[in-house]
Motif scaffolding. Structure first.
Motif, PDB file in Angstrom:
ATOM      1  N   ILE A   1       0.843  -1.205   0.000  1.00 34.49           N
ATOM      2  CA  ILE A   1       0.000   0.000   0.000  1.00 34.49           C
ATOM      3  C   ILE A   1       0.873   1.248   0.000  1.00 34.49           C
ATOM      4  O   ILE A   1       0.710   2.174  -0.824  1.00 34.49           O
ATOM      5  CB  ILE A   1      -0.944  -0.001   1.214  1.00 34.49           C
ATOM      6  N   VAL A   2       1.815   1.300   0.940  1.00 35.83           N
ATOM      7  CA  VAL A   2       2.679   2.489   1.037  1.00 35.83           C
ATOM      8  C   VAL A   2       3.566   2.595  -0.198  1.00 35.83           C
ATOM      9  O   VAL A   2       3.813   3.702  -0.707  1.00 35.83           O
ATOM     10  CB  VAL A   2       3.528   2.427   2.321  1.00 35.83           C
ATOM     11  N   GLY A   3       4.047   1.463  -0.712  1.00 32.76           N
ATOM     12  CA  GLY A   3       4.878   1.476  -1.913  1.00 32.76           C
ATOM     13  C   GLY A   3       4.125   1.984  -3.130  1.00 32.76           C
ATOM     14  O   GLY A   3       4.676   2.720  -3.960  1.00 32.76           O
ATOM     15  N   THR A   4       2.859   1.600  -3.244  1.00 33.11           N
ATOM     16  CA  THR A   4       2.034   2.089  -4.353  1.00 33.11           C
ATOM     17  C   THR A   4       1.884   3.602  -4.292  1.00 33.11           C
ATOM     18  O   THR A   4       2.052   4.304  -5.301  1.00 33.11           O
ATOM     19  CB  THR A   4       0.653   1.417  -4.320  1.00 33.11           C
TER      20      THR A   4
ATOM     21  N   TYR B   1      12.182  -1.918  -2.328  1.00 31.91           N
ATOM     22  CA  TYR B   1      12.087  -2.447  -3.697  1.00 31.91           C
ATOM     23  C   TYR B   1      10.640  -2.827  -3.965  1.00 31.91           C
ATOM     24  O   TYR B   1       9.999  -3.494  -3.154  1.00 31.91           O
ATOM     25  CB  TYR B   1      13.008  -3.650  -3.860  1.00 31.91           C
ATOM     26  N   PHE B   2      10.132  -2.404  -5.130  1.00 27.73           N
ATOM     27  CA  PHE B   2       8.706  -2.559  -5.452  1.00 27.73           C
ATOM     28  C   PHE B   2       8.523  -3.197  -6.823  1.00 27.73           C
ATOM     29  O   PHE B   2       7.716  -2.726  -7.623  1.00 27.73           O
ATOM     30  CB  PHE B   2       8.005  -1.196  -5.425  1.00 27.73           C
ATOM     31  N   ASP B   3       9.266  -4.229  -7.108  1.00 29.82           N
ATOM     32  CA  ASP B   3       9.141  -4.864  -8.422  1.00 29.82           C
ATOM     33  C   ASP B   3       7.723  -5.378  -8.654  1.00 29.82           C
ATOM     34  O   ASP B   3       7.184  -5.267  -9.767  1.00 29.82           O
ATOM     35  CB  ASP B   3      10.140  -6.017  -8.540  1.00 29.82           C
TER      36      ASP B   3
ATOM     37  N   PRO C   1      11.097   1.284 -14.555  1.00 24.36           N
ATOM     38  CA  PRO C   1      12.081   1.685 -13.522  1.00 24.36           C
ATOM     39  C   PRO C   1      12.517   3.141 -13.658  1.00 24.36           C
ATOM     40  O   PRO C   1      12.794   3.798 -12.657  1.00 24.36           O
ATOM     41  CB  PRO C   1      13.256   0.731 -13.778  1.00 24.36           C
ATOM     42  N   GLN C   2      12.585   3.646 -14.904  1.00 23.58           N
ATOM     43  CA  GLN C   2      12.974   5.049 -15.103  1.00 23.58           C
ATOM     44  C   GLN C   2      11.932   6.010 -14.529  1.00 23.58           C
ATOM     45  O   GLN C   2      12.266   7.101 -14.064  1.00 23.58           O
ATOM     46  CB  GLN C   2      13.171   5.336 -16.598  1.00 23.58           C
ATOM     47  N   GLU C   3      10.653   5.598 -14.560  1.00 21.33           N
ATOM     48  CA  GLU C   3       9.596   6.450 -14.014  1.00 21.33           C
ATOM     49  C   GLU C   3       9.597   6.454 -12.491  1.00 21.33           C
ATOM     50  O   GLU C   3       9.096   7.389 -11.871  1.00 21.33           O
ATOM     51  CB  GLU C   3       8.229   5.969 -14.501  1.00 21.33           C
ATOM     52  N   ALA C   4      10.185   5.417 -11.892  1.00 18.99           N
ATOM     53  CA  ALA C   4      10.182   5.292 -10.430  1.00 18.99           C
ATOM     54  C   ALA C   4      11.371   5.972  -9.781  1.00 18.99           C
ATOM     55  O   ALA C   4      11.528   5.884  -8.560  1.00 18.99           O
ATOM     56  CB  ALA C   4      10.163   3.811 -10.036  1.00 18.99           C
ATOM     57  N   GLU C   5      12.210   6.629 -10.564  1.00 18.99           N
ATOM     58  CA  GLU C   5      13.359   7.329  -9.996  1.00 18.99           C
ATOM     59  C   GLU C   5      13.082   8.835  -9.996  1.00 18.99           C
ATOM     60  O   GLU C   5      12.635   9.406 -10.986  1.00 18.99           O
ATOM     61  CB  GLU C   5      14.622   7.043 -10.801  1.00 18.99           C
ATOM     62  N   ILE C   6      13.371   9.457  -8.863  1.00 20.50           N
ATOM     63  CA  ILE C   6      13.087  10.885  -8.711  1.00 20.50           C
ATOM     64  C   ILE C   6      14.062  11.697  -9.546  1.00 20.50           C
ATOM     65  O   ILE C   6      15.250  11.384  -9.610  1.00 20.50           O
ATOM     66  CB  ILE C   6      13.223  11.313  -7.244  1.00 20.50           C
ATOM     67  N   ARG C   7      13.554  12.756 -10.166  1.00 21.61           N
ATOM     68  CA  ARG C   7      14.404  13.735 -10.841  1.00 21.61           C
ATOM     69  C   ARG C   7      14.412  15.022 -10.019  1.00 21.61           C
ATOM     70  O   ARG C   7      13.385  15.421  -9.475  1.00 21.61           O
ATOM     71  CB  ARG C   7      13.894  14.011 -12.256  1.00 21.61           C
TER      72      ARG C   7
ATOM     73  N   SER D   1      25.873  12.255 -12.340  1.00 23.56           N
ATOM     74  CA  SER D   1      27.274  11.875 -12.520  1.00 23.56           C
ATOM     75  C   SER D   1      27.640  10.680 -11.660  1.00 23.56           C
ATOM     76  O   SER D   1      28.640  10.008 -11.934  1.00 23.56           O
ATOM     77  CB  SER D   1      28.195  13.050 -12.178  1.00 23.56           C
ATOM     78  N   PHE D   2      26.868  10.436 -10.613  1.00 21.24           N
ATOM     79  CA  PHE D   2      27.065   9.234  -9.791  1.00 21.24           C
ATOM     80  C   PHE D   2      26.350   8.089 -10.515  1.00 21.24           C
ATOM     81  O   PHE D   2      25.189   7.785 -10.288  1.00 21.24           O
ATOM     82  CB  PHE D   2      26.488   9.444  -8.401  1.00 21.24           C
ATOM     83  N   VAL D   3      27.072   7.456 -11.431  1.00 21.17           N
ATOM     84  CA  VAL D   3      26.484   6.479 -12.350  1.00 21.17           C
ATOM     85  C   VAL D   3      26.285   5.157 -11.620  1.00 21.17           C
ATOM     86  O   VAL D   3      27.172   4.686 -10.906  1.00 21.17           O
ATOM     87  CB  VAL D   3      27.381   6.287 -13.579  1.00 21.17           C
ATOM     88  N   GLY D   4      25.124   4.576 -11.822  1.00 20.80           N
ATOM     89  CA  GLY D   4      24.843   3.271 -11.236  1.00 20.80           C
ATOM     90  C   GLY D   4      23.430   2.838 -11.554  1.00 20.80           C
ATOM     91  O   GLY D   4      22.516   3.655 -11.658  1.00 20.80           O
ATOM     92  N   GLU D   5      23.244   1.530 -11.724  1.00 17.42           N
ATOM     93  CA  GLU D   5      21.922   0.982 -12.021  1.00 17.42           C
ATOM     94  C   GLU D   5      21.156   0.703 -10.738  1.00 17.42           C
ATOM     95  O   GLU D   5      21.737   0.496  -9.672  1.00 17.42           O
ATOM     96  CB  GLU D   5      22.057  -0.332 -12.811  1.00 17.42           C
ATOM     97  N   ARG D   6      19.817   0.722 -10.841  1.00 15.24           N
ATOM     98  CA  ARG D   6      18.974   0.324  -9.714  1.00 15.24           C
ATOM     99  C   ARG D   6      18.982  -1.194  -9.590  1.00 15.24           C
ATOM    100  O   ARG D   6      19.295  -1.918 -10.540  1.00 15.24           O
ATOM    101  CB  ARG D   6      17.543   0.814  -9.947  1.00 15.24           C
ATOM    102  N   SER D   7      18.607  -1.697  -8.423  1.00 10.56           N
ATOM    103  CA  SER D   7      18.564  -3.146  -8.193  1.00 10.56           C
ATOM    104  C   SER D   7      17.307  -3.720  -8.834  1.00 10.56           C
ATOM    105  O   SER D   7      16.208  -3.195  -8.641  1.00 10.56           O
ATOM    106  CB  SER D   7      18.562  -3.441  -6.694  1.00 10.56           C
TER     107      SER D   7
END
Length: 812
Positions: free
Chosen positions: A42-45, A101-103, A113-119, A510-516
Motif C-alpha cells: 500500500i505504502v509502496g504504491t 524495492y517494489f518490483d 524503472p525510469q519512471e520510479a526514480e526521482i528527478r 554523474s554518480f552512475v549506477g543501475e537500480r537493483s
C-alpha cells in the motif's frame, strides 16, 4: 512541445494525484494491520504514484508559461514532494531498511524503472541562479585577493578578436604537431617499401590490377553498407548504445526550453503588474459601496441582537476576525441545526458508535505498552490537505477551461478580480469595524446613561486579560556573538579562513549506477542483499537533495539533520557532496578535522567558529556542513602521528546538529572510509542516517563502462563492455575512471579510428590499482549491522526465524 502538450501532462499528473490521495485518505482512517507485506504494498504504491506526479509536475512547472497555472502547480509540486518524503520514512519503518524495492507493484501498475526514480526539480537552482552565481563570484574574488589564484591583471587590454586569433593560432599549431606525430607513427608501422615496378610489368598487369582494385572497392563498399544497416537496426531495437557525437537536436531542444522560460518571466511580470492595477481599480470604484454594504449588514445585526437581548453586543477584535467572525458563526450554527434535524434512529446509532469508541479507547489505555502488536498504522500527513485543496482548485478552475481564446497564455483577469475583491473586502472590513466600534461605544454609553449603569470595568478587565496572555509566548533568544557584523563580512571571514569553500559543479546523475532489479526476489526469499549504486543515488536524493531544495518541503517534511556516508576509497563520497551542493545551490562549510586545524584556536575560538558556521549557514541557506574523515571526531585513542586535533568537535558537534530546526535548510554530512575505528555510540548520536556505499555490482559496472567509453566518437559501437564489467569486479568507480583517463589520452583518442581500443590496454592499467578486498568489504558489512537500522533489521530477521522454527516444531 506546445502549451497544449504541457496542459495534457498536467492533467495526467492530476489524475495520478487524485488516485493517490483517494487511497491515502482511506488509509488514514483504516485499522492497523500486522501484515507487513500488505502495508509495504500500500505504502509502496502511494510512494511510486507520488514520484510519478513529482516528475510530471516538475516538467509542467518548468515549461508552462501561464503565471496562475504555475502558482497552483508549485503548490502541488511541493506538497507531492513532501508527501513522498513522508512515505519514504514510513517505508523505512516497514522494511527496516533505507532501501525499498517494489518490483511487484511496478509490474502490477505497469511502471517503468525510469519512471520510479526521482528527478531533481529544476526550480531548485533556476529560481536562485543569480544568487548562486554572485556567491561563487564573491568566493573567486576573495580567493584572488588572498593570492590563491594567479594574478591575471597584467595591465594589457586585449580585445575579443585578438584573444580569439591567439587561441586559434595556438590550437592550429597544437593540432599540426599531433597530426605530424600521428603520420610519423603510421609510416613507421609499414614494414616494407614496395619497389617501383618496371614498365613491362605495368603493361602486362594493368588490366589485372584494375580488376583487382575494382573487386576490392566494390566489396568494401558493400560491407560498409551492410555494417551500417546492421548498426542502425541494432540502435533501433535498443541493442546498442546510441552515438554521442551529434548534439544538434539536444541543443535545439534546450533553446526551445530557454525560450519558454523567458516567456515565463514576461508573463510573470505582466501578472504582477496586473495584481496592483486591478486591486487599485477595485478599491477605487467598488470600495465605497462595499464599505456601505458591510456597515449596513453589521448595523442590522446590532439592532437584531438588541431587540432579542435588550443590550448591544461586543464586536469581535481584529485578531479574532472582526465582524467577519459573526457571519461565519451564523453559518456554523445553521449547519449544526440542519444536522440536529436528522432522524432519531440515526442519532441512536451514532450515539452507540460513540460509546463503543470510548470503550475501545479505555481498553487501549488499560493495555500494557504493547503498541507494536497493534501493527502498522499510516501516520498523519502535513501535506495531504494541501494536495486535496489544490486538487479541488484544479477541478474547479482549470480542468474544463477552454483556452482556445488564450493562445499566448496571458493571465486571466476574472480570476485576479475574484481574489483581489476578497482581499480588498478584508482590508476595508477592518476600517468598517473600527468605525462600528466607535458607533457601538457611543450607543452603549447612551444606553448606560438611560439605565444609569456603567460597563467600563468589564472592558478594562478584558483588556488586562489580553495583555497577560500576550506575554506567555516569549522565548529566550540565543546570544549573538557578532551582533554588529554584516552577512557579507562574516561570509568573507569564513572564506578567508577556508571554512566556506567553492565546489565543482556536478550533477547527481554523474554518480552512475543501475537500480537493483533482483533484490525484491531475494528479500522475499529471506535474504538481505546489499543495495546497488542506483539505490544509493535515490536515497541521497530523498534524504539530502529533495528536502534541502525547498523551504516549504523542509519545514513540514520529516527532518533529517545529519547523514553519514561510508564507503571505500574511490567509491564517490566526495562526488555526492558536490552533487548535493550543486543540485540545491547550497553553501559548503568544511569542518573537517584537517581543515580547521590551527584556525580559531582555543576554547573561545571554537565557540566563535561554531557560532559563525551556525549563523551564516542559516543566513545563506540552503547550506551543507561537510565533515571529512568523520570517524576521527569520535576516536577513542588518537595516534601520536596525527597532529590535527581530530577530537576538537567531539562535544559540540551533537549540539550543532541538534540546533538545526525544521525552518533551517541546513544539513550536516560526514564521510568516512574507516567507520569502525571510533566510538560507535557517539557516532550514532551525531549522525541520524547512515548510508553505506558498497562495491559496484555487475549492472552498475556495465552501465559505467558503457557511458564512459561510448562518449568517444572514434570507439566502435560494438565494443564489448560486458567483459570489462566482469573483469573489473571489485574495483571502485574512482579506480575505473582513473584507468580510463590514463588510457584514453588525447593522443590515443586521435588514433581510435585507425587503431581500435582493446580490453588489454584498460585492464593492464586497472590492475595496477588496489581493488576492494573481501576483508575490507566484510568489515564494512559488519559495521553496518551494528548501526541502529542494522540492529533493528537483524532483530526482525531473528524473530522471523524463531517463528518459522516454532511452526515447524508444532507440525506433527
Amino acid at each position: 512541445m506546445s502549451h497544449t502538450t504541457y496542459n495534457l501532462l498536467w492533467a495526467e499528473a492530476q489524475t495520478v494525484l487524485d488516485e493517490a490521495t483517494k487511497i491515502d485518505v482511506e488509509q488514514q482512517s483504516a485499522k492497523p494491520t500486522k501484515d507487513r507485506d500488505y502495508a509495504r504494498r500500500i505504502v509502496g504504491t502511494l510512494y511510486l504514484q507520488y514520484i510519478r506526479a513529482v516528475n510530471m509536475l516538475d516538467q509542467c512547472y518548468d515549461q508552462i508559461a501561464q503565471p496562475q497555472k504555475r502558482m497552483l502547480i508549485r503548490k502541488l509540486l511541493d506538497a507531492s514532494i513532501g508527501r513522498m518524503l513522508e512515505l519514504k520514512h514510513e517505508l523505512v519503518n516497514i522494511d527496516l531498511s533505507e532501501y525499498s524495492y517494489f518490483d511487484d507493484v511496478m509490474v502490477e501498475r505497469q511502471i517503468l524503472p525510469q519512471e520510479a526514480e526521482i528527478r531533481v526539480p529544476t526550480y531548485f537552482r533556476r529560481e536562485r541562479e543569480k544568487e548562486i552565481k554572485e556567491r561563487r563570484q564573491t568566493i573567486d574574488r576573495i580567493m584572488r585577493e588572498l593570492g590563491f589564484y594567479e594574478d591575471d591583471a597584467t595591465g594589457i587590454i586585449m580585445t575579443e578578436m585578438k584573444a580569439t586569433r591567439l587561441i586559434q593560432t595556438h590550437e592550429r599549431a597544437r593540432q599540426g604537431r599531433l597530426r605530424a606525430q600521428f603520420m610519423k607513427e603510421i609510416r613507421s608501422l609499414k614494414d616494407k617499401i614496395k619497389a617501383e615496378p618496371k614498365e613491362e610489368e605495368l603493361e602486362e598487369g594493368a588490366r589485372k590490377a584494375a580488376l583487382k582494385i575494382q573487386k576490392i572497392w566494390r566489396g568494401y563498399i558493400t560491407r560498409r553498407k551492410i555494417r551500417k544497416r546492421v548498426v542502425e537496426e541494432m540502435l533501433l531495437i535498443g541493442m546498442l548504445p546510441g552515438a554521442y557525437t551529434s548534439v544538434a537536436e539536444r541543443t535545439r531542444a534546450e533553446e526551445v526550453k530557454e525560450d519558454r522560460r523567458r516567456l515565463q518571466e514576461v508573463r510573470q511580470a505582466e501578472y504582477e503588474s496586473a495584481l496592483v492595477t486591478i486591486r487599485d481599480d477595485i478599491k477605487k470604484h467598488r470600495g465605497p459601496a462595499m464599505m456601505e454594504e458591510m456597515g449596513d449588514e453589521v448595523r442590522a445585526w446590532f439592532m437584531g441582537y438588541k431587540g432579542q437581548t435588550g443590550k448591544f453586543p461586543d464586536l469581535p477584535t481584529e485578531e479574532a476576525g472582526g465582524s467577519a467572525l459573526i457571519f461565519s458563526r451564523q453559518g456554523q450554527a445553521e449547519s449544526e441545526r440542519s444536522k440536529s434535524t436528522a432522524p432519531s434512529s440515526k442519532e441512536s446509532k451514532r450515539g452507540g458508535k460513540g460509546k463503543k469508541s470510548v470503550k475501545e479507547k479505555e481498553e487501549v489505555k488499560k493495555r500494557p505498552e504493547d503498541e507494536e502488536d497493534l501493527g502498522f498504522k499510516m501516520s498523519g500527513s502535513a501535506f495531504l490537505a494541501d494536495l486535496m485543496v489544490a486538487g479541488a482548485d484544479y477541478e474547479e478552475k482549470w480542468k474544463n477551461l477552454d483556452e482556445s481564446k488564450n493562445p499566448a497564455q496571458n493571465y486571466y483577469d476574472d480570476m485576479i478580480r475574484k481574489d483581489k475583491t476578497a482581499e480588498v473586502e478584508a482590508e476595508l472590513r477592518k476600517i468598517v469595524d473600527e468605525q462600528l466600534r466607535a458607533e457601538l461605544e457611543a450607543l452603549q454609553a447612551a444606553l448606560d446613561r438611560d439605565r444609569a449603569r456603567k460597563g467600563k470595568k468589564a472592558k478594562k478587565a478584558a483588556k488586562k486579560k489580553g495583555r497577560r496572555g500576550g506575554k506567555k509566548g516569549k522565548k529566550k533568544k540565543e546570544k549573538d556573538l557578532t551582533p554588529d557584523r554584516t552577512t557579507e563580512s562574516l561570509f568573507e571571514e569564513l572564506v578567508t579562513n577556508g571554512i566556506i569553500k567553492k565546489y565543482p559543479e556536478v550533477s547527481i546523475t554523474s554518480f552512475v549506477g543501475e537500480r537493483s532489479y533482483a533484490n525484491h526476489e531475494l528479500r522475499v526469499k529471506g535474504h538481505d542483499p546489499p543495495p546497488s549504486l542506483g539505490d544509493i543515488r535515490q536515497v541521497i536524493l530523498e534524504y539530502c537533495i529533495m528536502p534541502l531544495g525547498s523551504p516549504q518541503v523542509h519545514k513540514n517534511s520529516p527532518i533529517v539533520r545529519s547523514v553519514l556516508i561510508a564507503g571505500p576509497q574511490g567509491s564517490g563520497k566526495r562526488l555526492l557532496i558536490n552533487a548535493i551542493c550543486t543540485e540545491t545551490g547550497a553553501t559548503l562549510f568544511d569542518l573537517s578535522p584537517a581543515n580547521i586545524v590551527g584556525k580559531y584556536p582555543g576554547k573561545s575560538g571554537l565557540v566563535m567558529l561554531l557560532h559563525l558556521v551556525s549563523k551564516v549557514s542559516r543566513l545563506l541557506q540552503p547550506s551543507v556542513i561537510y565533515i571529512d574523515t568523520a570517524e576521527k571526531t569520535f576516536m577513542k585513542k588518537v595516534p601520536k602521528t596525527d597532529k590535527t586535533d581530530p577530537k576538537r568537535l567531539k562535544k559540540d558537534l551533537a549540539k550543532l546538529i541538534k540546533g538545526i530546526g525544521p525552518e533551517d535548510q541546513v544539513i550536516v554530512i560526514g564521510t568516512t572510509r574507516l567507520p569502525w575505528e571510533c566510538d560507535q555510540k557517539l557516532l550514532q548520536q551525531a549522525y541520524h542516517k547512515m548510508i553505506l556505499i558498497p562495491r559496484p555490482d555487475y549492472a552498475s559496472l556495465s552501465l559505467l563502462w558503457t557511458e564512459q567509453l561510448f562518449q568517444y566518437a572514434g570507439l566502435s559501437r560494438q565494443f564489448n563492455t560486458s567483459s570489462l564489467a566482469r573483469l573489473a569486479d571489485g574495483y571502485t568507480v574512482g579506480s575505473i575512471l582513473a584507468a580510463i583517463k590514463d588510457v584514453l589520452t588525447c593522443k590515443r583518442v586521435l588514433q581510435l579510428r585507425m587503431h581500435q581500443l582493446t580490453h588489454a590496454e584498460i585492464i593492464n592499467v586497472l590492475c595496477k590499482r588496489e581493488p576492494v578486498y573481501k576483508e575490507e568489504e566484510e568489515e564494512f558489512l559488519t559495521w553496518f549491522t551494528k548501526t541502529p537500522i542494522g540492529r533493528r533489521k537483524q532483530k526482525a530477521l531473528e524473530m522471523e526465524a524463531e517463528k518459522i522454527k516454532e511452526l515447524e516444531s508444532a507440525q506433527p
